[in-house]
Design a protein around this motif. Structure first.
Motif, PDB file in Angstrom:
ATOM      1  N   VAL B  23      37.742  -5.641  67.049  1.00  0.00           N
ATOM      2  CA  VAL B  23      36.964  -6.778  66.544  1.00  0.00           C
ATOM      3  C   VAL B  23      37.135  -8.018  67.420  1.00  0.00           C
ATOM      4  N   PRO B  24      38.382  -8.415  67.741  1.00  0.00           N
ATOM      5  CA  PRO B  24      38.527  -9.598  68.612  1.00  0.00           C
ATOM      6  C   PRO B  24      37.845  -9.415  69.960  1.00  0.00           C
ATOM      7  N   LEU B  25      37.886  -8.188  70.520  1.00  0.00           N
ATOM      8  CA  LEU B  25      37.219  -7.948  71.802  1.00  0.00           C
ATOM      9  C   LEU B  25      35.719  -8.135  71.664  1.00  0.00           C
ATOM     10  N   ILE B  26      35.162  -7.541  70.611  1.00  0.00           N
ATOM     11  CA  ILE B  26      33.713  -7.622  70.413  1.00  0.00           C
ATOM     12  C   ILE B  26      33.293  -9.078  70.199  1.00  0.00           C
ATOM     13  N   ILE B  27      34.077  -9.771  69.373  1.00  0.00           N
ATOM     14  CA  ILE B  27      33.726 -11.164  69.098  1.00  0.00           C
ATOM     15  C   ILE B  27      33.839 -12.001  70.370  1.00  0.00           C
ATOM     16  N   GLY B  28      34.874 -11.730  71.160  1.00  0.00           N
ATOM     17  CA  GLY B  28      35.042 -12.446  72.420  1.00  0.00           C
ATOM     18  C   GLY B  28      33.856 -12.207  73.346  1.00  0.00           C
ATOM     19  N   ALA B  29      33.387 -10.938  73.386  1.00  0.00           N
ATOM     20  CA  ALA B  29      32.299 -10.576  74.288  1.00  0.00           C
ATOM     21  C   ALA B  29      30.970 -11.162  73.849  1.00  0.00           C
ATOM     22  N   THR B  30      30.741 -11.179  72.530  1.00  0.00           N
ATOM     23  CA  THR B  30      29.445 -11.654  72.038  1.00  0.00           C
ATOM     24  C   THR B  30      29.438 -13.140  71.741  1.00  0.00           C
ATOM     25  N   GLY B  31      30.625 -13.733  71.630  1.00  0.00           N
ATOM     26  CA  GLY B  31      30.693 -15.164  71.346  1.00  0.00           C
ATOM     27  C   GLY B  31      30.349 -15.522  69.903  1.00  0.00           C
ATOM     28  N   ARG B  32      30.284 -14.499  69.021  1.00  0.00           N
ATOM     29  CA  ARG B  32      29.976 -14.774  67.611  1.00  0.00           C
ATOM     30  C   ARG B  32      31.250 -15.145  66.852  1.00  0.00           C
ATOM     31  N   TRP B  33      31.770 -16.334  67.129  1.00  0.00           N
ATOM     32  CA  TRP B  33      33.042 -16.726  66.521  1.00  0.00           C
ATOM     33  C   TRP B  33      32.953 -16.827  64.998  1.00  0.00           C
ATOM     34  N   ASP B  34      31.741 -17.063  64.486  1.00  0.00           N
ATOM     35  CA  ASP B  34      31.587 -17.176  63.034  1.00  0.00           C
ATOM     36  C   ASP B  34      31.957 -15.874  62.322  1.00  0.00           C
ATOM     37  N   PHE B  35      31.917 -14.759  63.071  1.00  0.00           N
ATOM     38  CA  PHE B  35      32.273 -13.481  62.468  1.00  0.00           C
ATOM     39  C   PHE B  35      33.713 -13.431  61.987  1.00  0.00           C
ATOM     40  N   TYR B  36      34.584 -14.205  62.640  1.00  0.00           N
ATOM     41  CA  TYR B  36      35.975 -14.222  62.176  1.00  0.00           C
ATOM     42  C   TYR B  36      36.039 -14.670  60.730  1.00  0.00           C
ATOM     43  N   PHE B  37      35.267 -15.735  60.441  1.00  0.00           N
ATOM     44  CA  PHE B  37      35.310 -16.248  59.070  1.00  0.00           C
ATOM     45  C   PHE B  37      34.751 -15.213  58.097  1.00  0.00           C
ATOM     46  N   THR B  38      33.641 -14.582  58.486  1.00  0.00           N
ATOM     47  CA  THR B  38      33.031 -13.559  57.634  1.00  0.00           C
ATOM     48  C   THR B  38      34.013 -12.422  57.360  1.00  0.00           C
ATOM     49  N   LEU B  39      34.613 -11.916  58.428  1.00  0.00           N
ATOM     50  CA  LEU B  39      35.501 -10.763  58.260  1.00  0.00           C
ATOM     51  C   LEU B  39      36.785 -11.138  57.525  1.00  0.00           C
ATOM     52  N   THR B  40      37.245 -12.372  57.742  1.00  0.00           N
ATOM     53  CA  THR B  40      38.418 -12.830  56.988  1.00  0.00           C
ATOM     54  C   THR B  40      38.082 -12.850  55.499  1.00  0.00           C
ATOM     55  N   SER B  41      36.893 -13.356  55.184  1.00  0.00           N
ATOM     56  CA  SER B  41      36.472 -13.378  53.784  1.00  0.00           C
ATOM     57  C   SER B  41      36.430 -11.970  53.215  1.00  0.00           C
ATOM     58  N   VAL B  42      35.863 -11.049  53.982  1.00  0.00           N
ATOM     59  CA  VAL B  42      35.785  -9.666  53.508  1.00  0.00           C
ATOM     60  C   VAL B  42      37.187  -9.141  53.211  1.00  0.00           C
ATOM     61  N   ALA B  43      38.129  -9.406  54.130  1.00  0.00           N
ATOM     62  CA  ALA B  43      39.490  -8.904  53.933  1.00  0.00           C
ATOM     63  C   ALA B  43      40.094  -9.471  52.647  1.00  0.00           C
ATOM     64  N   LEU B  44      39.895 -10.758  52.418  1.00  0.00           N
ATOM     65  CA  LEU B  44      40.489 -11.384  51.233  1.00  0.00           C
ATOM     66  C   LEU B  44      39.817 -10.898  49.957  1.00  0.00           C
ATOM     67  N   LEU B  45      38.495 -10.760  49.993  1.00  0.00           N
ATOM     68  CA  LEU B  45      37.793 -10.254  48.821  1.00  0.00           C
ATOM     69  C   LEU B  45      38.211  -8.811  48.547  1.00  0.00           C
ATOM     70  N   ALA B  46      38.481  -8.080  49.637  1.00  0.00           N
ATOM     71  CA  ALA B  46      38.905  -6.688  49.474  1.00  0.00           C
ATOM     72  C   ALA B  46      40.280  -6.608  48.802  1.00  0.00           C
ATOM     73  N   ILE B  47      41.127  -7.608  49.040  1.00  0.00           N
ATOM     74  CA  ILE B  47      42.442  -7.627  48.386  1.00  0.00           C
ATOM     75  C   ILE B  47      42.251  -7.796  46.877  1.00  0.00           C
ATOM     76  N   ALA B  48      41.412  -8.754  46.495  1.00  0.00           N
ATOM     77  CA  ALA B  48      41.155  -8.967  45.067  1.00  0.00           C
ATOM     78  C   ALA B  48      40.477  -7.740  44.453  1.00  0.00           C
ATOM     79  N   SER B  49      39.560  -7.126  45.211  1.00  0.00           N
ATOM     80  CA  SER B  49      38.869  -5.943  44.693  1.00  0.00           C
ATOM     81  C   SER B  49      39.829  -4.783  44.481  1.00  0.00           C
ATOM     82  N   ALA B  50      40.856  -4.694  45.329  1.00  0.00           N
ATOM     83  CA  ALA B  50      41.846  -3.625  45.175  1.00  0.00           C
ATOM     84  C   ALA B  50      42.479  -3.705  43.782  1.00  0.00           C
TER      85      ALA B  50
END
Ligand SMILES: Nc1ncnc2c1ncn2[C@@H]1O[C@H](COP(=O)(O)OP(=O)(O)O)[C@@H](O)[C@H]1O
Ligand SMILES: [Mg+2]
Lengths: 260, 326
Positions: B23-50
């Motif tokens: 993921v960091p490589l892909i984000i670095g290559a595409t420059g879509r830094w906003d994806f970090y925030f999206t994926l971080t949110s997914v990870a945190l929501l996934a914790i609550a969903s667990a």
């Protein structure tokens, strides 16, 4: 010798209906005692009170000198008094072996945390459970179906599985509610032998509710007869077969016949 | 190793490689830094969903996880802002506090089954929101803002966790932190489900009466499970507050609670990793439908209904098939 289990003046009322009225009798260690009576006589209710699945309205059940009525079912099970269900009540999406393994959890030596971290004791427990499950299933003649999903089993095997689950808890007293229901003659005779060997070889005291009179007469050491919530007789099979009140109660009802 | 088959180990390996390096490589290559925030949110929501998934595992439909996420977010924020605690200590404290609240609420309500339990949990989120509005310590509608970034922790002079405030790329740091916590959560969940406690839960889910007849203390296990479930909710919420650097009464709403539950349905109630996949798909699914404008909700709901209709065992049932592994 003092009795293993005593039912003392047990009464159960559901609103205006008295399902059990001041029932008393003793159960000796290592006996097979049957409770019979027409439908609605209060047999299942009595078993539920003994296993503390429902509280008594009055009276008490004493096991090894201790009151076990009006507790929680899991506490009574831990003391060694375990009931099976009239309906086929099983863990549907477990295999036969898994059901028998999970039912042994009371014998666990490791704590729940120990299981979580995979402690040595926990691993030993699991090995012991699996070994005993295989032994028990072999004893019950269920080895071939041990990896079958419970929901796929035919009626007869479901009853046997219910008993296997009960036995896996290592009970002192096993309460079987209509274990032969829906079985043909041969299946019933197999089950009769099985229940007898549970008592003979495992030292389990058995109480059972049954409608199949030949089977009851064959298997029981003693019989308690209920009718409309009252105990109308108690005695050996031959005493019961010749008891006026019992014959009357059974002749009076349409759907049951006493096998004499 | 750890009771995994080699196939599972390879799967876990690929997964870890993807999230920590891919993921960091892909984000670095595409420059879509906003994806970090999206994926971080997914990870945190996934914790609550667990956590929600775990309550399903004892046969209870939990539509109240937003309440515990909100509690966790507030507890952490208050401890950091008002008591000056380190965020890293406030994080488990937030989880524990949510768990204690769950025990107090669970004692009366866990006796209820089916739709009755679900209905009660549905109002929980609203109750916590209203409480946050009313209490002085939570600052009412103004909420708590300006929460400082997590500070570093060192033990005997050795830095264990870096100071987020001194970093140029906090997005990446939060992403890694969220992923690590998510992985720990799911590893714990996996162990739990495959240990004796998990087997007892399964017995209860299938038949509570029979479970108690074999000596399972069903009310105790229900409480333990609900507490663990809410602990996960509190953790996820606390992390969220820290990333947003603020908490408001509306930070988690009833709709979030419903989404936590949908994540579980979508991924599959029979699979430990179901809620993780469900969260990812649901989160991105919603975003992808953004361009449909006013039809976004309609399409989204229709697709969800179709999935639940045709894949009652969730998305993971496609790959794993009937029976499957856990
Ligand atoms: N939970 C209950 N609520 C109200 N009445 C009940 C309940 N359980 C049993 N009964 C009534 O108590 C009586 C005895 O029932 P039961 O013990 O099931 O009889 P048996 O097992 O001998 O056929 C019946 O009249 C039945 O309708
Ligand atoms: Mg009955």
């Amino acid at each position: 010798m003092s009795p293993l289990l005593q039912v003392k003046n047990v009464t159960k009322k559901y609103g205006g209906l008295t399902a059990n009225n001041a029932i008393s009798f003793d159960v000796a260690e290592n006996e097979i005692l049957s409770v019979i009576g027409p439908n609605g006589a209060g047999k299942s209710t009595l078993f539920k009170m003994i296993a503390s699945f429902t509280p008594t309205t009055s009276g008490e059940v004493i096991y090894q000198g201790e009151r076990i009525s009006n507790l929680k079912p899991h506490i009574v099970a831990r003391k060694g008094v375990v009931r099976t269900f009239q309906e086929t009540t099983i863990f549907k999406s477990m295999t036969v072996r898994e059901s028998v393994v999970v039912a042994q959890h009371l014998r666990a030596k490791a704590s729940l945390a120990g299981y979580f971290w995979g402690s040595k004791t926990a691993k030993e427990d699991v090995t012991a459970f699996e070994k005993y499950a295989d032994e028990l299933l072999e004893f019950l003649g269920m080895s071939e179906i041990s990896n079958e999903q419970a929901s796929n089993l035919p009626q007869g095997s479901l009853r046997a599985l219910g008993i296997a689950i009960g036995l896996a808890t290592d009970p002192k007293v096993l309460l079987l509610d209509e274990p032969f229901a829906g079985m043909n003659h041969d299946e019933t005779m197999n089950m009769v032998n099985l229940v007898r060997s549970v008592r003979d070889e495992r030292g389990v005291t058995v109480m059972l509710v049954e409608h199949d009179m030949p089977a009851v007469m064959n298997i029981s050491d003693r019989i308690v007869v209920l009718n409309f919530g009252e105990k109308i007789a108690e005695g050996t099979p031959s005493e019961i077969q010749n008891n006026e009140k019992v014959i009357e109660a059974y002749l009076g009802s349409v759907d049951d016949e006493i096998g004499m | 190793m750890l009771g995994f088959t080699s196939k599972q180990l390879i799967g876990v390996g690929i997964f870890l490689f993807m999230i920590f390096i891919g993921v960091p490589l892909i984000i670095g290559a595409t420059g879509r830094w906003d994806f970090y925030f999206t994926l971080t949110s997914v990870a945190l929501l996934a914790i609550a969903s667990a956590g929600v998934w775990l309550t399903f595992y004892i046969g209870r439909i939990n539509i109240g996880q937003g309440a515990f996420a909100l509690i966790g977010a507030y507890v952490s924020a208050i401890l950091v802002v008002k008591a000056g605690w380190s965020f890293w200590i406030s994080l488990p404290a937030a989880g524990l506090f949510a768990a204690i609240v769950a025990i107090l609420i669970g004692l009366p309500i866990l006796r209820l089954r089916g739709v009755y339990f679900a209905m009660i949990t549905l109002v929980l989120t609203q109750v916590v929101t209203l409480t946050a509005l009313a209490l002085p310590i939570t600052n009412g509608a103004k909420g708590i803002s300006n929460i400082p970034l997590p500070s570093g922790i060192s033990l005997f002079g050795i830095p264990i966790l870096p100071d987020f405030a001194g970093m140029e790329n906090t997005k990446l740091a939060f992403y890694y932190t969220a992923c690590v916590i998510m992985i720990l959560t799911y590893a714990a969940l996996y162990r739990l489900v495959n240990s004796r406690l998990g087997h007892l839960c399964r017995s209860m889910q299938q038949n509570e009466e029979l479970a108690s007849s074999i000596g399972v203390n069903i009310s105790y296990i229900r409480i333990v499970i609900f507490a663990i479930s809410s602990f996960f909710g509190g953790l996820g919420g606390a992390m969220f507050g820290s990333i947003a650097q603020s908490v408001y009464p509306s930070s988690f709403q009833v709709a979030d609670s419903v989404n936590f539950m949908l994540n579980c349905f979508l991924g599959g109630l029979g699979y430990v990793f179901g809620p993780m996949l469900g969260t990812l798909v649901l989160y991105f699914g919603w975003d992808l439908l953004f361009e449909f404008g006013k039809y976004q909700m309609l399409i989204y709901s229709t697709v969800l209904i179709l999935i639940i209709r045709f894949l009652p065992n969730g998305l993971l049932s496609i790959r794993i098939g009937k029976g499957g592994d856990k």
